[in-house]
Every structure is written in C-alpha cells, then in structure tokens.
Design a protein around this motif. Sequence first.
Motif, PDB file in Angstrom:
ATOM      1  N   LYS A 128      27.542  33.203   0.564  1.00 44.52           N
ATOM      2  CA  LYS A 128      27.785  33.128  -1.125  1.00 44.52           C
ATOM      3  C   LYS A 128      29.094  33.793  -1.087  1.00 44.52           C
ATOM      4  CE  LYS A 128      25.158  35.366  -4.423  1.00 44.52           C
ATOM      5  NZ  LYS A 128      26.017  35.410  -5.076  1.00 44.52           N
ATOM      6  N   ARG A 129      29.783  32.982  -2.024  1.00 45.80           N
ATOM      7  CA  ARG A 129      31.239  33.425  -1.903  1.00 45.80           C
ATOM      8  C   ARG A 129      30.946  34.012  -3.774  1.00 45.80           C
ATOM      9  NH1 ARG A 129      34.210  33.077   2.360  1.00 45.80           N
ATOM     10  NH2 ARG A 129      34.232  30.904   3.132  1.00 45.80           N
ATOM     11  N   ARG A 130      31.863  35.110  -3.418  1.00 44.42           N
ATOM     12  CA  ARG A 130      31.878  36.286  -4.660  1.00 44.42           C
ATOM     13  C   ARG A 130      30.817  35.083  -5.863  1.00 44.42           C
ATOM     14  NH1 ARG A 130      37.304  38.579  -4.616  1.00 44.42           N
ATOM     15  NH2 ARG A 130      38.249  37.584  -4.291  1.00 44.42           N
ATOM     16  N   ASN A 131      32.225  33.780  -6.288  1.00 40.69           N
ATOM     17  CA  ASN A 131      31.768  33.512  -7.657  1.00 40.69           C
ATOM     18  C   ASN A 131      31.569  32.454  -8.120  1.00 40.69           C
ATOM     19  OD1 ASN A 131      34.002  34.797  -8.116  1.00 40.69           O
ATOM     20  ND2 ASN A 131      35.741  34.138  -7.359  1.00 40.69           N
ATOM     21  N   ASP A 132      30.198  31.812  -6.315  1.00 41.17           N
ATOM     22  CA  ASP A 132      29.398  31.527  -6.202  1.00 41.17           C
ATOM     23  C   ASP A 132      28.062  31.450  -6.485  1.00 41.17           C
ATOM     24  OD1 ASP A 132      31.294  29.328  -5.745  1.00 41.17           O
ATOM     25  OD2 ASP A 132      30.449  29.516  -3.670  1.00 41.17           O
ATOM     26  N   THR A 133      27.059  30.348  -7.339  1.00 37.05           N
ATOM     27  CA  THR A 133      25.677  31.515  -7.740  1.00 37.05           C
ATOM     28  C   THR A 133      24.594  31.093  -6.377  1.00 37.05           C
ATOM     29  OG1 THR A 133      24.971  29.084  -8.779  1.00 37.05           O
ATOM     30  CG2 THR A 133      26.123  31.164 -10.045  1.00 37.05           C
ATOM     31  N   THR A 134      25.623  30.123  -5.517  1.00 38.15           N
ATOM     32  CA  THR A 134      24.336  29.545  -4.855  1.00 38.15           C
ATOM     33  C   THR A 134      24.904  29.348  -2.850  1.00 38.15           C
ATOM     34  OG1 THR A 134      24.859  27.452  -4.778  1.00 38.15           O
ATOM     35  CG2 THR A 134      23.103  27.822  -6.067  1.00 38.15           C
ATOM     36  N   PHE A 135      23.654  29.637  -2.399  1.00 39.03           N
ATOM     37  CA  PHE A 135      24.468  29.581  -1.014  1.00 39.03           C
ATOM     38  C   PHE A 135      24.410  28.956  -0.272  1.00 39.03           C
ATOM     39  CE2 PHE A 135      23.601  34.662   0.397  1.00 39.03           C
ATOM     40  CZ  PHE A 135      23.306  35.257  -0.161  1.00 39.03           C
ATOM     41  N   SER A 136      25.456  28.452   0.412  1.00 40.48           N
ATOM     42  CA  SER A 136      26.081  27.014   1.231  1.00 40.48           C
ATOM     43  C   SER A 136      24.707  26.947   2.259  1.00 40.48           C
ATOM     44  CB  SER A 136      27.042  27.786   2.249  1.00 40.48           C
ATOM     45  OG  SER A 136      26.341  28.809   3.327  1.00 40.48           O
ATOM     46  N   GLU A 137      24.583  25.903   2.678  1.00 39.95           N
ATOM     47  CA  GLU A 137      24.422  25.623   3.472  1.00 39.95           C
ATOM     48  C   GLU A 137      23.578  26.464   5.477  1.00 39.95           C
ATOM     49  OE1 GLU A 137      22.370  22.775   1.823  1.00 39.95           O
ATOM     50  OE2 GLU A 137      21.689  22.480   4.206  1.00 39.95           O
ATOM     51  N   LYS A 138      22.506  26.558   5.649  1.00 44.07           N
ATOM     52  CA  LYS A 138      22.277  26.742   6.813  1.00 44.07           C
ATOM     53  C   LYS A 138      23.187  27.021   7.798  1.00 44.07           C
ATOM     54  CE  LYS A 138      18.781  27.796   8.866  1.00 44.07           C
ATOM     55  NZ  LYS A 138      16.534  27.520   9.583  1.00 44.07           N
ATOM     56  N   SER A 139      23.622  27.545   8.641  1.00 44.45           N
ATOM     57  CA  SER A 139      24.671  27.855   9.718  1.00 44.45           C
ATOM     58  C   SER A 139      23.480  28.591  10.743  1.00 44.45           C
ATOM     59  CB  SER A 139      25.596  28.000  10.224  1.00 44.45           C
ATOM     60  OG  SER A 139      26.296  27.385   9.287  1.00 44.45           O
ATOM     61  N   SER A 140      23.606  27.921  12.328  1.00 41.41           N
ATOM     62  CA  SER A 140      23.023  28.167  13.315  1.00 41.41           C
ATOM     63  C   SER A 140      23.513  28.342  14.428  1.00 41.41           C
ATOM     64  CB  SER A 140      21.615  28.060  13.332  1.00 41.41           C
ATOM     65  OG  SER A 140      21.261  28.140  14.241  1.00 41.41           O
ATOM     66  N   LYS A 141      23.459  29.376  15.255  1.00 46.02           N
ATOM     67  CA  LYS A 141      23.970  29.358  16.453  1.00 46.02           C
ATOM     68  C   LYS A 141      22.883  30.384  17.828  1.00 46.02           C
ATOM     69  CE  LYS A 141      28.259  29.458  19.174  1.00 46.02           C
ATOM     70  NZ  LYS A 141      29.500  29.953  19.322  1.00 46.02           N
ATOM     71  N   ARG A 142      22.701  29.184  18.907  1.00 43.95           N
ATOM     72  CA  ARG A 142      21.399  30.033  19.498  1.00 43.95           C
ATOM     73  C   ARG A 142      22.741  30.987  20.724  1.00 43.95           C
ATOM     74  NH1 ARG A 142      19.289  27.918  24.251  1.00 43.95           N
ATOM     75  NH2 ARG A 142      17.777  29.284  25.011  1.00 43.95           N
ATOM     76  N   PHE A 143      21.992  32.078  20.971  1.00 42.40           N
ATOM     77  CA  PHE A 143      23.024  32.317  22.541  1.00 42.40           C
ATOM     78  C   PHE A 143      21.541  32.726  23.648  1.00 42.40           C
ATOM     79  CE2 PHE A 143      27.425  33.209  20.502  1.00 42.40           C
ATOM     80  CZ  PHE A 143      26.467  33.213  18.982  1.00 42.40           C
ATOM     81  N   PRO A 144      22.324  31.797  24.379  1.00 40.01           N
ATOM     82  CA  PRO A 144      21.311  32.007  26.036  1.00 40.01           C
ATOM     83  C   PRO A 144      21.607  33.243  26.621  1.00 40.01           C
ATOM     84  CG  PRO A 144      22.633  29.759  25.829  1.00 40.01           C
ATOM     85  CD  PRO A 144      22.895  30.764  24.849  1.00 40.01           C
ATOM     86  N   MET A 145      20.445  34.649  26.612  1.00 41.00           N
ATOM     87  CA  MET A 145      20.641  34.827  27.826  1.00 41.00           C
ATOM     88  C   MET A 145      19.891  35.162  28.920  1.00 41.00           C
ATOM     89  SD  MET A 145      21.121  38.503  24.774  1.00 41.00           S
ATOM     90  CE  MET A 145      20.722  39.731  25.841  1.00 41.00           C
TER      91      MET A 145
END
Length: 431
Positions: free
Chosen positions: A412-429
């Motif tokens: 959420k940029r400091r001047n925005d009121t809403t959050f962006s779409e969700k990003s996701s990343k899976r890191f296998p271990m």
Amino acid sequence: MLEMSECENTQTDSNIITEEFIALEDFSATGAEQLSFSAGDTLLVHEQVCADWWWAERSGCFGYVPSAFLHRRVEDVEDAWQDEEYFSSYGTLKLHLEMLSDRPRTETYRQVIVSNCAALRGKVVMDLGCGTGVISLFCGRLAQPAAVYAVEASSVAEHTEKLVKLNRCDDVVTVFRSRAEDLMLPSKVDVLVSEWMGNCLLVDVLVSEWMGNCLLFEFMVESVLRVRDRWLKDGGMMWPSSASLSLVPCQAHADYSQKMEFWENLYGLDFSCLQPVAREEFFSKPKFSHQLDPDDCLSSPCDVITLDMHTLSVSDLEKLRGEFRFTIERAGTLHGFAAWFSTFFRSLDEGGQPLELNTGPHAESTHWKQTLFMFDGPIGVEEGDCVGGAITLQRNPIWRRHMSITIEWRMKRRNDTTFSEKSSKRFPMWR
Ligand SMILES: N=C(N)NCC[C@H]1O[C@@H](n2cnc3c(N)ncnc32)[C@H](O)[C@@H]1O
C-alpha cells in the motif's frame, strides 16, 4: 500450471488407475470441476487424464487435481527421514567444528549453565543431540547436577565418550549413542537442553559430503518435542524455552546485480535472454547464510512466528503461519525478505533473567547468519509505504526433513488507501 481447457485439448492417452497419493501442498480449486485439498491429505486417483491434471476422489468428493501437488504414498519412499545420510554428516568433525567455532552460539549455552548453576544442583539433565558434548561438559564442570544424559545418534559419540573422560566429567555425564526417540533411561529428567536450531529456525541445511556434496536437511525439532513428551518431568525446563522467527523487508543490491543484472552486458554482449533461467536457478530457493547488512533493512523487523517449547506439539509443526505488516522507514529497493531466529532460555530461578541467542543482523554474527528470500523482481519503495502479508512454513508430508516457505504480500503506497493485489512466492526447502 496447465489450465483445465488445455488439458482436454492435449493429445495424451489418459491412464486409468486406482492409486492413493499424498498431497504435498494445499490446493484451492478455481473451478467447479476441480477438487480442493490440504497438504497431507490422501487422494484416490482414478484417472491420469493428462500429465498435469488427474481425476481424483477425497472423502467422497470427485474432481480434477494438479498432479504436481501429489506424491506416491509414503510407503514408496524408502527413507522419508534420510536418517542414514543425516547422521553420517555428523559423524565427522566438520559440522561440529563449525558449531563449536560459533562463539555467540556456544557461549550462550555456557552462560545458561553458569547463570543456573545453583538451581542445577542435584538435577537430572538431558543434552539432546549433544554432538561432541560441549553443553554436557559445561554442566559437569560449571554446575553440580546429579546426572547428565548426553544423547547422540551419530558416530561422533565415540569421541564424546573420550571428551567426557578427558575433562573429568565421567562421574556425572553418561553418553548414550542412540536416536533420542529410542532411548530407555533410568529416570525422567528435570531439564531438556538441546541446540536443535537451523536456518529459518526449523531446518538446518547440511552439505553432505557423504552424499557427494548434495544438500541435506535437518528437522531436529520434532525429535526434541517427542523426547520432551516422553522424558521431561512435569514442570521440567526446556532450554531453549521459546524460539521466534523474525522477518524484515530488505534490499539485496549485490545479489540482484551479481545474479540478474550481470547478464545484461557481458563483455559487450547481450546475455539477457538468460535472466529467466537465472531467476529460476538463483532466486527460486532461499539463500542460506546470507549476511544481511543492517543498512539494507527497510523497516524494523518483526517476530512472525513464536514457538513455546513447553507447549508446542508435533502436529503444530506441520504448518506454521505468521502475519506481518511493515511500514517502510526509508526509500529504497525492496528485493525481498530476510529471516533469522532468536531463542530464549528461561531461568530456573523464580524471577531470574532469561538469556537470549539472537541470530539477527543487529547481533554478533553466527554460523547461521540470515536467510534471504528474493522476489522475482525488485520493487521501488518510499518511506511510509506499507507491506502486509503472511509467511507459511509447510512441512513436506513425504520428506520429513523438508518443508516449503510461502510468503504472501500486498503493498500500500503511502498516498493510497487500498492495498495492491496479493503477490505470493513459494520457496521449497528442498523438495
Ligand atoms: N542444528 C543443529 N544444532 N544440529 C545439531 C545436531 C546434532 O544432534 C544430533 N541429533 C539430531 N537428531 C538427533 C536425535 N533424534 N537423536 C540423537 N541425536 C540427534 C546430530 O547427530 C548432531 O550431532
């Protein structure tokens, strides 16, 4: 991942089977014809419709499932714990030298014994996974316990016996060469001390020369909990008493430059078509032993997961999830997140001060250093921007020393009121 429609158009012979598979990860259906499931579920596969999608059943429900999320039942995996390779890695001195050379780590355990030496008098202590026995020797030399059970499954235990005699502790310290889960002891213990932690707290990454320098993983914490449940007296003390995983949004210009930008202009040649390959090879898995510069932290860190070692259960370990919300404190480039752990040692004396081993960037460096999770691409950020999300540690239902770490985040940029779409990343271990 292949979409359903492509599956029906591919020229593949479907394969009629009836076979049980285990789900490695959660899957949420995105269409009525798909079947959702959770990691660890057993699915009955009736037809391998194509390479990527199979027709399966779970608890009387039917639907298409992604084959990449499934693995044959555990009976087909000869050694889900890979114990032989794992314990052989600790049979040589290499890893013990590394751990003993880690001054903050070893000195913290020495301090725990020293500051509790009065309360340890007459107590029975188990040192689980004692390695060369250094913690047991601290107990024998710096306190007066009634007995110390030094438990070690690898062949290093032969040396531990000699070290106990050489340091005149054989009247108090008894070495058991055994997996701690298989132990038969004369009595329960008052204190269970162990140094079980790994990168990202739960998983230590070992380079196994025995296995031709392939990577092996620890997941010792399950043994610690099982031994606690079997051998720790009611009201007994766990050292560490608690542990927490910390996370911070960070810059990693050097890593990004050396692994990604590097290909853009190579001796006047353009190698940029290799960048997707480089991204997959270098950024798809966590980078262990990353030395995070405190100046690369874009926010104050936060504890995302905390484990109470007196109450944590083995089943809790299957999936651990923690949420976070960071406010960016200075403009920079968000390349990803860095993680590390801290462990806390409660005092045996009522009201005594706990001791802490902090492996973060602001503390003295340890052999674990920190772990870096790189996004696929850098994100410019400004002071006041907000990054919120969650980190999930999901154990592999088949390979019991492996897990995957998924990080989800929104901006959420400091001047925005809403959050962006969700990003996701899976890191296998690691699987
Ligand atoms: N991340 C760490 N500090 N790992 C320390 C692991 C030490 O404990 C030993 N160890 C690990 N699991 C076990 C177990 N279940 N029983 C006995 N020793 C163990 C291992 O052989 C090595 O010497």
